[in-house]
Design a protein around this motif. Structure first.
Motif, PDB file in Angstrom:
ATOM      1  N   TRP A 161     -19.861 -18.708 -66.362  1.00  0.00           N
ATOM      2  CA  TRP A 161     -19.451 -17.668 -65.408  1.00  0.00           C
ATOM      3  C   TRP A 161     -20.502 -17.493 -64.310  1.00  0.00           C
ATOM      4  CZ3 TRP A 161     -22.089 -12.911 -64.817  1.00  0.00           C
ATOM      5  CH2 TRP A 161     -21.526 -12.067 -63.849  1.00  0.00           C
ATOM      6  N   CYS A 162     -21.784 -17.496 -64.684  1.00  0.00           N
ATOM      7  CA  CYS A 162     -22.857 -17.361 -63.696  1.00  0.00           C
ATOM      8  C   CYS A 162     -22.771 -18.480 -62.656  1.00  0.00           C
ATOM      9  CB  CYS A 162     -24.220 -17.395 -64.371  1.00  0.00           C
ATOM     10  SG  CYS A 162     -24.592 -15.968 -65.428  1.00  0.00           S
ATOM     11  N   HIS A 163     -22.561 -19.690 -63.131  1.00  0.00           N
ATOM     12  CA  HIS A 163     -22.466 -20.832 -62.211  1.00  0.00           C
ATOM     13  C   HIS A 163     -21.249 -20.684 -61.296  1.00  0.00           C
ATOM     14  CE1 HIS A 163     -23.226 -24.898 -60.796  1.00  0.00           C
ATOM     15  NE2 HIS A 163     -21.964 -25.204 -61.015  1.00  0.00           N
ATOM     16  N   LEU A 164     -20.134 -20.235 -61.856  1.00  0.00           N
ATOM     17  CA  LEU A 164     -18.923 -20.057 -61.052  1.00  0.00           C
ATOM     18  C   LEU A 164     -19.084 -18.912 -60.058  1.00  0.00           C
ATOM     19  CD1 LEU A 164     -16.248 -20.596 -63.844  1.00  0.00           C
ATOM     20  CD2 LEU A 164     -16.733 -22.114 -61.906  1.00  0.00           C
ATOM     21  N   ALA A 165     -19.851 -17.885 -60.432  1.00  0.00           N
ATOM     22  CA  ALA A 165     -20.131 -16.806 -59.479  1.00  0.00           C
ATOM     23  C   ALA A 165     -20.898 -17.370 -58.281  1.00  0.00           C
ATOM     24  CB  ALA A 165     -20.919 -15.693 -60.164  1.00  0.00           C
ATOM     25  N   ALA A 166     -21.906 -18.197 -58.551  1.00  0.00           N
ATOM     26  CA  ALA A 166     -22.663 -18.821 -57.461  1.00  0.00           C
ATOM     27  C   ALA A 166     -21.760 -19.699 -56.602  1.00  0.00           C
ATOM     28  CB  ALA A 166     -23.822 -19.638 -58.034  1.00  0.00           C
ATOM     29  N   LEU A 167     -20.883 -20.442 -57.244  1.00  0.00           N
ATOM     30  CA  LEU A 167     -19.918 -21.250 -56.494  1.00  0.00           C
ATOM     31  C   LEU A 167     -19.041 -20.367 -55.609  1.00  0.00           C
ATOM     32  CD1 LEU A 167     -18.567 -24.051 -58.871  1.00  0.00           C
ATOM     33  CD2 LEU A 167     -19.125 -24.330 -56.456  1.00  0.00           C
ATOM     34  N   THR A 168     -18.655 -19.219 -56.129  1.00  0.00           N
ATOM     35  CA  THR A 168     -17.828 -18.287 -55.355  1.00  0.00           C
ATOM     36  C   THR A 168     -18.548 -17.856 -54.085  1.00  0.00           C
ATOM     37  OG1 THR A 168     -16.691 -17.460 -57.321  1.00  0.00           O
ATOM     38  CG2 THR A 168     -16.694 -16.027 -55.394  1.00  0.00           C
ATOM     39  N   TYR A 169     -19.833 -17.537 -54.200  1.00  0.00           N
ATOM     40  CA  TYR A 169     -20.587 -17.103 -53.034  1.00  0.00           C
ATOM     41  C   TYR A 169     -20.603 -18.198 -51.965  1.00  0.00           C
ATOM     42  CZ  TYR A 169     -22.485 -14.132 -56.788  1.00  0.00           C
ATOM     43  OH  TYR A 169     -22.626 -13.309 -57.863  1.00  0.00           O
ATOM     44  N   VAL A 170     -20.843 -19.430 -52.394  1.00  0.00           N
ATOM     45  CA  VAL A 170     -20.955 -20.534 -51.441  1.00  0.00           C
ATOM     46  C   VAL A 170     -19.587 -20.912 -50.880  1.00  0.00           C
ATOM     47  CG1 VAL A 170     -21.665 -22.948 -51.183  1.00  0.00           C
ATOM     48  CG2 VAL A 170     -23.088 -21.359 -52.486  1.00  0.00           C
ATOM     49  N   ARG A 171     -18.551 -20.823 -51.683  1.00  0.00           N
ATOM     50  CA  ARG A 171     -17.210 -21.120 -51.188  1.00  0.00           C
ATOM     51  C   ARG A 171     -16.777 -20.143 -50.093  1.00  0.00           C
ATOM     52  NH1 ARG A 171     -14.499 -22.072 -57.192  1.00  0.00           N
ATOM     53  NH2 ARG A 171     -14.893 -24.329 -57.327  1.00  0.00           N
ATOM     54  N   HIS A 172     -17.238 -18.903 -50.180  1.00  0.00           N
ATOM     55  CA  HIS A 172     -16.788 -17.871 -49.241  1.00  0.00           C
ATOM     56  C   HIS A 172     -17.705 -17.687 -48.036  1.00  0.00           C
ATOM     57  CE1 HIS A 172     -14.049 -16.676 -52.513  1.00  0.00           C
ATOM     58  NE2 HIS A 172     -13.379 -16.028 -51.581  1.00  0.00           N
ATOM     59  N   THR A 173     -18.904 -18.260 -48.062  1.00  0.00           N
ATOM     60  CA  THR A 173     -19.822 -18.025 -46.957  1.00  0.00           C
ATOM     61  C   THR A 173     -19.295 -18.601 -45.650  1.00  0.00           C
ATOM     62  OG1 THR A 173     -22.108 -18.213 -46.220  1.00  0.00           O
ATOM     63  CG2 THR A 173     -21.181 -20.135 -47.326  1.00  0.00           C
ATOM     64  N   ARG A 174     -19.635 -17.916 -44.551  1.00  0.00           N
ATOM     65  CA  ARG A 174     -19.326 -18.445 -43.225  1.00  0.00           C
ATOM     66  C   ARG A 174     -20.514 -19.209 -42.642  1.00  0.00           C
ATOM     67  NH1 ARG A 174     -16.666 -13.276 -43.009  1.00  0.00           N
ATOM     68  NH2 ARG A 174     -14.395 -13.537 -42.800  1.00  0.00           N
ATOM     69  N   ASN A 175     -21.566 -19.328 -43.421  1.00  0.00           N
ATOM     70  CA  ASN A 175     -22.740 -20.090 -43.001  1.00  0.00           C
ATOM     71  C   ASN A 175     -22.463 -21.562 -43.258  1.00  0.00           C
ATOM     72  OD1 ASN A 175     -25.265 -21.359 -42.727  1.00  0.00           O
ATOM     73  ND2 ASN A 175     -26.376 -19.573 -43.472  1.00  0.00           N
ATOM     74  N   ARG A 176     -22.055 -22.261 -42.217  1.00  0.00           N
ATOM     75  CA  ARG A 176     -21.597 -23.640 -42.375  1.00  0.00           C
ATOM     76  C   ARG A 176     -22.690 -24.547 -42.941  1.00  0.00           C
ATOM     77  NH1 ARG A 176     -22.222 -27.791 -39.158  1.00  0.00           N
ATOM     78  NH2 ARG A 176     -22.950 -26.467 -37.450  1.00  0.00           N
ATOM     79  N   ARG A 177     -23.922 -24.377 -42.455  1.00  0.00           N
ATOM     80  CA  ARG A 177     -25.016 -25.235 -42.926  1.00  0.00           C
ATOM     81  C   ARG A 177     -25.292 -25.011 -44.407  1.00  0.00           C
ATOM     82  NH1 ARG A 177     -30.090 -24.365 -39.340  1.00  0.00           N
ATOM     83  NH2 ARG A 177     -29.313 -22.217 -39.386  1.00  0.00           N
ATOM     84  N   LEU A 178     -25.235 -23.757 -44.837  1.00  0.00           N
ATOM     85  CA  LEU A 178     -25.454 -23.465 -46.256  1.00  0.00           C
ATOM     86  C   LEU A 178     -24.361 -24.101 -47.102  1.00  0.00           C
ATOM     87  CD1 LEU A 178     -26.490 -20.040 -47.784  1.00  0.00           C
ATOM     88  CD2 LEU A 178     -24.729 -21.438 -48.843  1.00  0.00           C
ATOM     89  N   LYS A 179     -23.118 -23.923 -46.676  1.00  0.00           N
ATOM     90  CA  LYS A 179     -21.998 -24.471 -47.449  1.00  0.00           C
ATOM     91  C   LYS A 179     -22.065 -25.996 -47.526  1.00  0.00           C
ATOM     92  CE  LYS A 179     -17.927 -22.570 -47.306  1.00  0.00           C
ATOM     93  NZ  LYS A 179     -16.573 -22.116 -46.894  1.00  0.00           N
ATOM     94  N   GLU A 180     -22.345 -26.632 -46.416  1.00  0.00           N
ATOM     95  CA  GLU A 180     -22.396 -28.094 -46.405  1.00  0.00           C
ATOM     96  C   GLU A 180     -23.521 -28.617 -47.292  1.00  0.00           C
ATOM     97  OE1 GLU A 180     -22.752 -29.103 -42.297  1.00  0.00           O
ATOM     98  OE2 GLU A 180     -20.596 -28.879 -41.881  1.00  0.00           O
ATOM     99  N   ARG A 181     -24.601 -27.863 -47.373  1.00  0.00           N
ATOM    100  CA  ARG A 181     -25.735 -28.306 -48.188  1.00  0.00           C
ATOM    101  C   ARG A 181     -25.515 -28.062 -49.669  1.00  0.00           C
ATOM    102  NH1 ARG A 181     -31.852 -25.668 -47.985  1.00  0.00           N
ATOM    103  NH2 ARG A 181     -32.700 -26.847 -49.756  1.00  0.00           N
ATOM    104  N   PHE A 182     -25.052 -26.848 -50.020  1.00  0.00           N
ATOM    105  CA  PHE A 182     -25.074 -26.454 -51.424  1.00  0.00           C
ATOM    106  C   PHE A 182     -23.752 -26.618 -52.176  1.00  0.00           C
ATOM    107  CE2 PHE A 182     -28.793 -24.017 -49.874  1.00  0.00           C
ATOM    108  CZ  PHE A 182     -29.735 -24.540 -50.746  1.00  0.00           C
TER     109      PHE A 182
END
Length: 354
Positions: free
Chosen positions: A77-98
């Motif tokens: 669940w912790c890992h999926l929560a982190a995935l949720t944050y990255v899936r929803h971010t509008r920070n394109r560079r962060l999403k593309e990296r992580f």
């Protein structure tokens, strides 16, 4: 031979996770490799799935894992929560990296949102402060408990700025100004890699900022945050039912006189599973906040009833510290105190989800 996804998951749980359950429970062993194996099987890759379809698949996975071991289900669940944050971010560079790193398991994610979720429910003040500087922020403060952490891991945090804004960042466990102290003295779930985290000038670059407006961002991520918790409880309840069914003929069948029977738990669990499935099927799992809170609270109540009934059905053997029933009892008490806790859920529902 190349296995299909479902077969690969079953094989991982039976051959990799099952032998680890006792070390996880008794020796605080952290089952990082299980999340890695699931990642290699493609568990977290969205591909052509729509987001709510991927969440539906991941919800099923959390339930399967938690039926073997709730500690590992919680770590997942912790890992999926982190995935949720990255899936929803509008920070394109962060999403593309992580995003590729989290999907592949190259980076494991944790969640530092226990305190912020309480903050947004009006229960606590924020523990972290962020000072803006050119190219990012500097964070100070202490989070008492953050789980699923380790070398190379990342986790989400929310910090308050000095001009009364809140930002959300994706922090590296390897930062030299982040000091982590492991906490392994819980009643249960000591294999969850939980740490107290002290931020002493942790520098966050713009590329690590999930959102400059956490007040809005939290509304996007919190439905999935809670939805992924429900199958943790359903998995433990299912395991309790199987345990009770094994003891049906004990002492000439006198378990039939106990007030809670396996069929009772099955019926309630099916109703909750169906409610969650309906929200997942039409995509409302991404927005149906109050409905998810209701399901989450009902699941917490179900889990307590299930594990306590499991202890009674097992009889004397269940009271050995090494029994599956005793382990599930400890796990359940952790689950009902997992943010949002039972009392927090009550307050939020009374305040129309706030």
């Amino acid at each position: 031979m190349i296995m299909d996804y479902e077969t690969a998951v079953d094989d991982i749980l039976e051959t990799k996770l099952k032998p680890l359950v006792k070390p996880i429970d008794r020796e605080a062993y952290y089952p990082r490799e299980v999340i890695g194996e699931l990642a290699e099987a493609g568990a977290f890759i969205q591909g052509t799935n729509r987001l709510h379809e991927q969440i539906t698949r991941e919800i099923r996975l959390v339930e399967q894992v938690s039926a073997y071991c709730m500690t590992t289900g919680f770590n997942l669940w912790c890992h999926l929560a982190a995935l949720t944050y990255v899936r929803h971010t509008r920070n394109r560079r962060l999403k593309e990296r992580f995003l590729p790193l989290l999907e592949s398991g190259a980076v494991i994610g944790g969640t530092g949102l226990s305190n912020p979720m309480k903050y947004y429910a009006g229960l606590e003040s924020l523990h972290l402060k962020a000072e803006e500087q050119p190219g990012g922020y500097v964070i100070h403060g202490v989070l008492p408990s953050v789980s699923n952490l380790g070398d190379g891991h990342r986790f989400g945090v929310i910090a308050e700025t000095f001009d009364n804004r809140r930002i959300m960042a994706f922090v590296s466990c390897d930062h030299p100004n982040l000091h982590m102290q492991e906490k392994a003295d819980y009643l249960g779930l000591n294999g969850s890699a939980t740490y107290a985290c002290r931020f002493e000038g942790v520098v966050i670059s713009d590329e690590e900022v999930l959102s400059d407006d956490a007040d809005l961002f939290i509304k996007d991520i919190r439905p999935s945050f809670v939805a992924y918790q429900v199958p943790i409880g359903l998995g433990v309840a299912a395991a309790s039912v199987r345990g009770m069914e094994k003891h049906v003929n004990r002492q000439s069948g006198c378990n039939a006189y106990l007030p809670v029977q396996p069929a009772d738990i099955k019926e309630r669990a099916a109703a909750m599973s169906d409610s969650l499935a309906r929200l997942s099927k039409d995509g409302r799992v991404l927005s149906a906040w109050e409905e998810l809170l209701e399901i989450r609270r009902a699941t917490a109540e179900l889990v307590l009833d299930a594990v306590q009934a499991g202890m009674l059905h097992a009889g004397g053997s269940g009271y050995k510290q090494t029994s599956h029933e005793a382990r599930r009892l400890r796990e359940a008490y952790f689950f009902v105190n997992l943010t949002p806790t039972v009392k927090q859920l009550g307050k939020m529902l009374d305040s129309n989800g706030a």
